[in-house]
Design a protein around this motif. Sequence first.
Motif, PDB file in Angstrom:
ATOM      1  N   HIS A   1       0.993  -1.038  -0.077  1.00 21.78           N
ATOM      2  CA  HIS A   1      -0.008   0.064  -0.178  1.00 21.78           C
ATOM      3  C   HIS A   1       0.729   1.121  -0.057  1.00 21.78           C
ATOM      4  CE1 HIS A   1      -3.706   2.187   1.017  1.00 21.78           C
ATOM      5  NE2 HIS A   1      -3.041   3.117   1.545  1.00 21.78           N
ATOM      6  N   ALA A   2       1.198   1.847  -1.307  1.00 26.73           N
ATOM      7  CA  ALA A   2       1.836   3.208  -1.312  1.00 26.73           C
ATOM      8  C   ALA A   2       1.392   4.176  -2.265  1.00 26.73           C
ATOM      9  CB  ALA A   2       3.388   2.593  -1.515  1.00 26.73           C
ATOM     10  N   PRO A   3       0.075   4.691  -1.893  1.00 26.40           N
ATOM     11  CA  PRO A   3      -0.261   5.576  -3.011  1.00 26.40           C
ATOM     12  C   PRO A   3       0.574   6.966  -2.768  1.00 26.40           C
ATOM     13  CG  PRO A   3      -1.665   5.547  -0.995  1.00 26.40           C
ATOM     14  CD  PRO A   3      -0.762   4.583  -0.778  1.00 26.40           C
ATOM     15  N   SER A   4       0.492   7.912  -3.686  1.00 22.42           N
ATOM     16  CA  SER A   4       1.236   9.162  -3.627  1.00 22.42           C
ATOM     17  C   SER A   4       1.011  10.000  -2.228  1.00 22.42           C
ATOM     18  CB  SER A   4       0.900  10.174  -4.689  1.00 22.42           C
ATOM     19  OG  SER A   4       1.027   9.654  -6.145  1.00 22.42           O
ATOM     20  N   GLY A   5       2.185  10.306  -1.623  1.00 21.30           N
ATOM     21  CA  GLY A   5       2.202  10.928  -0.343  1.00 21.30           C
ATOM     22  C   GLY A   5       2.350  10.113   0.872  1.00 21.30           C
TER      23      GLY A   5
ATOM     24  N   VAL B   1      -8.970  -0.969  -0.751  1.00 17.82           N
ATOM     25  CA  VAL B   1      -8.251  -1.344   0.669  1.00 17.82           C
ATOM     26  C   VAL B   1      -7.756  -0.288   1.197  1.00 17.82           C
ATOM     27  CG1 VAL B   1      -8.668  -3.987   0.219  1.00 17.82           C
ATOM     28  CG2 VAL B   1      -6.460  -2.509  -0.460  1.00 17.82           C
ATOM     29  N   GLY B   2      -7.598  -0.446   2.562  1.00 15.36           N
ATOM     30  CA  GLY B   2      -6.741   0.672   3.378  1.00 15.36           C
ATOM     31  C   GLY B   2      -7.031   0.136   4.824  1.00 15.36           C
ATOM     32  N   SER B   3      -6.599   1.171   5.711  1.00 10.69           N
ATOM     33  CA  SER B   3      -6.987   1.246   7.033  1.00 10.69           C
ATOM     34  C   SER B   3      -7.087   2.546   7.721  1.00 10.69           C
ATOM     35  CB  SER B   3      -5.811   0.281   7.705  1.00 10.69           C
ATOM     36  OG  SER B   3      -4.667   0.885   7.743  1.00 10.69           O
ATOM     37  N   ASP B   4      -7.711   2.588   8.827  1.00 11.39           N
ATOM     38  CA  ASP B   4      -7.904   3.888   9.454  1.00 11.39           C
ATOM     39  C   ASP B   4      -7.927   3.559  11.042  1.00 11.39           C
ATOM     40  OD1 ASP B   4     -10.398   2.793  10.193  1.00 11.39           O
ATOM     41  OD2 ASP B   4     -11.723   4.395   9.257  1.00 11.39           O
ATOM     42  N   SER B   5      -8.470   4.272  11.896  1.00  9.29           N
ATOM     43  CA  SER B   5      -8.381   4.305  13.471  1.00  9.29           C
ATOM     44  C   SER B   5      -9.049   3.143  13.718  1.00  9.29           C
ATOM     45  CB  SER B   5      -8.696   5.600  13.958  1.00  9.29           C
ATOM     46  OG  SER B   5      -9.991   5.726  13.710  1.00  9.29           O
ATOM     47  N   LEU B   6     -10.087   2.813  13.046  1.00  7.68           N
ATOM     48  CA  LEU B   6     -10.873   1.681  13.636  1.00  7.68           C
ATOM     49  C   LEU B   6     -10.377   0.387  13.070  1.00  7.68           C
ATOM     50  CD1 LEU B   6     -14.414   3.315  13.514  1.00  7.68           C
ATOM     51  CD2 LEU B   6     -12.828   2.812  15.331  1.00  7.68           C
ATOM     52  N   GLY B   7      -9.451   0.173  12.193  1.00  2.00           N
ATOM     53  CA  GLY B   7      -8.811  -0.927  11.527  1.00  2.00           C
ATOM     54  C   GLY B   7      -8.945  -1.253   9.889  1.00  2.00           C
ATOM     55  N   PRO B   8      -8.726  -2.461   9.601  1.00  2.00           N
ATOM     56  CA  PRO B   8      -8.656  -2.649   8.187  1.00  2.00           C
ATOM     57  C   PRO B   8      -9.772  -2.220   7.483  1.00  2.00           C
ATOM     58  CG  PRO B   8      -7.862  -4.629   9.326  1.00  2.00           C
ATOM     59  CD  PRO B   8      -8.621  -3.547  10.296  1.00  2.00           C
ATOM     60  N   ILE B   9      -9.730  -2.078   6.031  1.00  2.00           N
ATOM     61  CA  ILE B   9     -11.101  -1.530   5.323  1.00  2.00           C
ATOM     62  C   ILE B   9     -10.947  -2.367   4.035  1.00  2.00           C
ATOM     63  CG2 ILE B   9     -11.912   0.279   3.886  1.00  2.00           C
ATOM     64  CD1 ILE B   9     -10.593   2.102   6.138  1.00  2.00           C
TER      65      ILE B   9
ATOM     66  N   THR C   1      -8.301   9.273   5.081  1.00  2.00           N
ATOM     67  CA  THR C   1      -7.754   7.659   4.708  1.00  2.00           C
ATOM     68  C   THR C   1      -7.315   7.583   3.302  1.00  2.00           C
ATOM     69  OG1 THR C   1      -8.893   7.193   6.765  1.00  2.00           O
ATOM     70  CG2 THR C   1      -8.278   5.375   5.010  1.00  2.00           C
ATOM     71  N   ASP C   2      -6.156   7.209   2.911  1.00  2.00           N
ATOM     72  CA  ASP C   2      -6.195   6.806   1.550  1.00  2.00           C
ATOM     73  C   ASP C   2      -6.156   5.224   1.062  1.00  2.00           C
ATOM     74  OD1 ASP C   2      -3.555   5.549   2.450  1.00  2.00           O
ATOM     75  OD2 ASP C   2      -2.495   7.510   2.018  1.00  2.00           O
ATOM     76  N   LEU C   3      -7.006   4.883  -0.014  1.00  2.31           N
ATOM     77  CA  LEU C   3      -7.550   3.779  -0.377  1.00  2.31           C
ATOM     78  C   LEU C   3      -6.623   3.474  -1.659  1.00  2.31           C
ATOM     79  CD1 LEU C   3     -11.508   3.805   0.499  1.00  2.31           C
ATOM     80  CD2 LEU C   3      -9.499   3.011   1.866  1.00  2.31           C
ATOM     81  N   THR C   4      -6.528   2.128  -1.837  1.00  2.00           N
ATOM     82  CA  THR C   4      -5.950   1.706  -3.134  1.00  2.00           C
ATOM     83  C   THR C   4      -6.623   0.408  -3.586  1.00  2.00           C
ATOM     84  OG1 THR C   4      -4.453   0.397  -1.896  1.00  2.00           O
ATOM     85  CG2 THR C   4      -3.712   2.380  -2.405  1.00  2.00           C
ATOM     86  N   TYR C   5      -6.462  -0.050  -4.957  1.00  2.00           N
ATOM     87  CA  TYR C   5      -7.143  -1.115  -5.448  1.00  2.00           C
ATOM     88  C   TYR C   5      -6.645  -2.440  -4.519  1.00  2.00           C
ATOM     89  CZ  TYR C   5      -8.244   1.781  -9.592  1.00  2.00           C
ATOM     90  OH  TYR C   5      -8.472   2.997 -10.354  1.00  2.00           O
ATOM     91  N   LYS C   6      -7.666  -3.292  -4.515  1.00  2.00           N
ATOM     92  CA  LYS C   6      -7.255  -4.563  -4.028  1.00  2.00           C
ATOM     93  C   LYS C   6      -6.634  -5.381  -4.681  1.00  2.00           C
ATOM     94  CE  LYS C   6      -9.354  -8.800  -1.738  1.00  2.00           C
ATOM     95  NZ  LYS C   6     -10.339  -9.340  -1.106  1.00  2.00           N
TER      96      LYS C   6
END
Length: 306
Positions: A14-18, A97-105, A129-134
């Motif tokens: 998981h490595a979107p820009s920024g 997919v991604g994750s935030d303070s409440l866990g995986p997304i 939160t940043d999200l990327t393709y699964k």
Amino acid sequence: MSEYILLKRLCKVHAPSGNESAMKDFLLTYVEENKNRWKVAPQIIHGEEFQDCLILTFGNPRTAIFAHMDSIGYTVRYEDQLVPIGGPHAETGTKLVGSDSLGPIECELHLTDDKQVKYKFGRAIDTGTDLTYKCNFRETKEYITTCYLDNRLGIYSALKVAETLTDGIIVFSCWEEHGGGSMPYLLKYIYENWKIKNTLISDITWVTDGVHPGNGVVISLRDRNIPRRAYINKIIGLAQESTIPFQLEVEANGSSDGREIQTSPYPIDWCFIGAPEDNVHSPDETVNKKDIKNMIELYSYLMEKL
């Protein structure tokens, strides 16, 4: 076992820009674990002054390879809104997919009738939160299909070249998909320390009416930017000498880390060289394995000859 296990692992990071730190950490671990098996163990350069970028130097370098670590994706705005990172191709039902303070997304992208991009998930996702393709990595006898071949394949090629590289620099940059920004200080560092004037952009280009899968790696004559023709002619001459299959590309649009090289205050030449892909910036980017092989071979040859 497939020879593309490393590429599959890269595509899952998981490595979107920024937010490239996970890719930097992956690369640092990989290089430390493998460098003693390479022909020359590189000097590894990183730290706060390079943010999340990474530089590998080998021997007495004359030429640098640039490969960007970031990918396209989305940033969660407010409620269920998504803001694009770079230029992703949005389709309803795409898994993110991604994750935030409440866990995986793991959620679904939804494109509304008025072309707004939103997500569907069982709860609100933290703003920012940043999200990327699964990642769904698929391999046939001839092709690889997955998200983020742009630019995990550029990274993969650079790492394969590193195995036999005696003299050169490999630079892993950030933010390329969303306007750049890391290149100025990277260029300053490699020019002031090694007077590097030759660079190659290890990135992925497009299948078009003039560029076809399986016909060889692509040497770009121009995109939105126009590199110095004398340098491009030198690259083409070496490619012809190598007998490695290649294609020539002319485009009016698109850009790369080469743009920031061209606008820098340093007399550094650049040339974009990469495999062509179908389904650009989608979860189903597709590249022919022959073109991957030719890309690695041509980079290895050019790094020796330039």
